[in-house]
Scaffold this motif. Structure first.
Motif, mmCIF file in Angstrom:
data_model
loop_
_atom_site.group_PDB
_atom_site.id
_atom_site.type_symbol
_atom_site.label_atom_id
_atom_site.label_comp_id
_atom_site.label_asym_id
_atom_site.label_seq_id
_atom_site.Cartn_x
_atom_site.Cartn_y
_atom_site.Cartn_z
ATOM 1 N N LEU A 62 0.831 -1.209 0.000
ATOM 2 C CA LEU A 62 0.000 0.000 0.000
ATOM 3 C C LEU A 62 0.862 1.254 0.000
ATOM 4 N N THR A 63 1.950 1.232 0.742
ATOM 5 C CA THR A 63 2.855 2.382 0.778
ATOM 6 C C THR A 63 3.484 2.615 -0.592
ATOM 7 N N ALA A 64 3.881 1.553 -1.263
ATOM 8 C CA ALA A 64 4.445 1.681 -2.614
ATOM 9 C C ALA A 64 3.428 2.327 -3.551
ATOM 10 N N LEU A 65 2.179 1.902 -3.446
ATOM 11 C CA LEU A 65 1.140 2.433 -4.322
ATOM 12 C C LEU A 65 0.722 3.857 -3.951
ATOM 13 N N ALA A 66 1.061 4.300 -2.754
ATOM 14 C CA ALA A 66 0.739 5.673 -2.356
ATOM 15 C C ALA A 66 1.520 6.690 -3.189
ATOM 16 N N ALA A 67 2.607 6.258 -3.801
ATOM 17 C CA ALA A 67 3.402 7.149 -4.653
ATOM 18 C C ALA A 67 2.814 7.262 -6.057
ATOM 19 N N GLY A 68 1.796 6.461 -6.348
ATOM 20 C CA GLY A 68 1.162 6.493 -7.665
ATOM 21 C C GLY A 68 1.068 5.092 -8.239
ATOM 22 N N PRO A 69 0.381 4.950 -9.369
ATOM 23 C CA PRO A 69 0.207 3.628 -9.973
ATOM 24 C C PRO A 69 1.551 2.948 -10.250
ATOM 25 N N ARG A 70 1.598 1.657 -9.994
ATOM 26 C CA ARG A 70 2.803 0.856 -10.208
ATOM 27 C C ARG A 70 2.403 -0.473 -10.840
ATOM 28 N N HIS A 71 3.299 -1.022 -11.643
ATOM 29 C CA HIS A 71 3.106 -2.377 -12.151
ATOM 30 C C HIS A 71 3.787 -3.330 -11.167
ATOM 31 N N GLY A 72 3.549 -4.615 -11.356
ATOM 32 C CA GLY A 72 4.025 -5.608 -10.397
ATOM 33 C C GLY A 72 5.489 -5.516 -10.057
ATOM 34 N N TYR A 73 6.351 -5.506 -11.078
ATOM 35 C CA TYR A 73 7.790 -5.463 -10.814
ATOM 36 C C TYR A 73 8.162 -4.156 -10.117
ATOM 37 N N GLY A 74 7.514 -3.061 -10.475
ATOM 38 C CA GLY A 74 7.763 -1.785 -9.809
ATOM 39 C C GLY A 74 7.401 -1.843 -8.334
ATOM 40 N N ILE A 75 6.299 -2.528 -8.020
ATOM 41 C CA ILE A 75 5.890 -2.687 -6.616
ATOM 42 C C ILE A 75 6.936 -3.520 -5.872
ATOM 43 N N ILE A 76 7.385 -4.619 -6.486
ATOM 44 C CA ILE A 76 8.393 -5.483 -5.864
ATOM 45 C C ILE A 76 9.657 -4.682 -5.555
ATOM 46 N N GLN A 77 10.098 -3.868 -6.502
ATOM 47 C CA GLN A 77 11.301 -3.050 -6.300
ATOM 48 C C GLN A 77 11.089 -2.006 -5.210
ATOM 49 N N ASP A 78 9.931 -1.357 -5.228
ATOM 50 C CA ASP A 78 9.640 -0.313 -4.242
ATOM 51 C C ASP A 78 9.557 -0.897 -2.835
ATOM 52 N N VAL A 79 8.937 -2.057 -2.693
ATOM 53 C CA VAL A 79 8.843 -2.715 -1.383
ATOM 54 C C VAL A 79 10.240 -3.049 -0.869
ATOM 55 N N ALA A 80 11.104 -3.546 -1.739
ATOM 56 C CA ALA A 80 12.485 -3.853 -1.324
ATOM 57 C C ALA A 80 13.203 -2.583 -0.861
ATOM 58 N N THR A 81 13.011 -1.502 -1.589
ATOM 59 C CA THR A 81 13.643 -0.230 -1.218
ATOM 60 C C THR A 81 13.090 0.296 0.098
ATOM 61 N N LEU A 82 11.771 0.311 0.227
ATOM 62 C CA LEU A 82 11.141 0.821 1.449
ATOM 63 C C LEU A 82 11.568 0.034 2.682
ATOM 64 N N SER A 83 11.732 -1.271 2.524
ATOM 65 C CA SER A 83 12.073 -2.135 3.656
ATOM 66 C C SER A 83 13.584 -2.322 3.811
ATOM 67 N N GLU A 84 14.349 -1.599 3.004
ATOM 68 C CA GLU A 84 15.809 -1.751 3.007
ATOM 69 C C GLU A 84 16.189 -3.208 2.795
ATOM 70 N N THR A 85 15.528 -3.850 1.843
ATOM 71 C CA THR A 85 15.694 -5.249 1.380
ATOM 72 C C THR A 85 15.309 -6.310 2.419
ATOM 73 N N ARG A 86 14.693 -5.925 3.526
ATOM 74 C CA ARG A 86 14.222 -6.913 4.499
ATOM 75 C C ARG A 86 13.063 -7.716 3.955
ATOM 76 N N VAL A 87 12.202 -7.076 3.158
ATOM 77 C CA VAL A 87 11.043 -7.749 2.582
ATOM 78 C C VAL A 87 11.278 -7.897 1.093
ATOM 79 N N SER A 88 11.275 -9.141 0.664
ATOM 80 C CA SER A 88 11.482 -9.445 -0.749
ATOM 81 C C SER A 88 10.262 -10.233 -1.237
ATOM 82 N N LEU A 89 9.430 -9.590 -2.032
ATOM 83 C CA LEU A 89 8.210 -10.230 -2.518
ATOM 84 C C LEU A 89 8.492 -11.029 -3.787
ATOM 85 N N LEU A 90 7.981 -12.230 -3.829
ATOM 86 C CA LEU A 90 8.007 -13.016 -5.055
ATOM 87 C C LEU A 90 6.770 -12.661 -5.865
#
Length: 106
Positions: A9-37
């Motif tokens: 949800l936080t990744a999407l708060a920056a605007g529309p994202r596609h799947g891979y963009g969300i995966i990258q944003d989540v990794a960045t936001l979590s400082e790579t602690r959360v890695s979504l498949l």
């Protein structure tokens, strides 16, 4: 709310994202602690869509591959706002208690 959901949800708060963009944003936001498949992400997006927190924004084809973009709904913005306030309150409580046990320096 689980941490991956909060981060999606936080990744999407920056605007529309596609799947891979969300995966990258989540990794960045979590400082790579959360890695979504991808499977985990799309299962979560399906659930969040069913809950009315996320909706499809648009699709485009890039290099022959379909990219589906998602965005927050107004209910998603509200859910993220409520969860952010809840986490802030918990962090404040933890900081208050930690101050009481930390050694004081002069």
């Amino acid at each position: 709310m689980r941490e991956p959901t909060f981060l999606i949800l936080t990744a999407l708060a920056a605007g529309p994202r596609h799947g891979y963009g969300i995966i990258q944003d989540v990794a960045t936001l979590s400082e790579t602690r959360v890695s979504l498949l991808p499977g985990t992400l799309y299962t979560a997006l399906d659930r969040l869509t069913a809950e009315g927190l996320v909706e499809r924004d648009h699709e485009e084809t890039v290099d022959g591959r379909l990219r589906r973009y998602y965005r927050l709904t107004s209910a998603g913005v509200e859910a993220l706002d409520v969860e952010t306030a809840r986490l802030r309150q918990l962090a404040t409580a933890a900081e208050t208690r930690l101050r009481s046990i930390r050694p004081r320096t002069a």
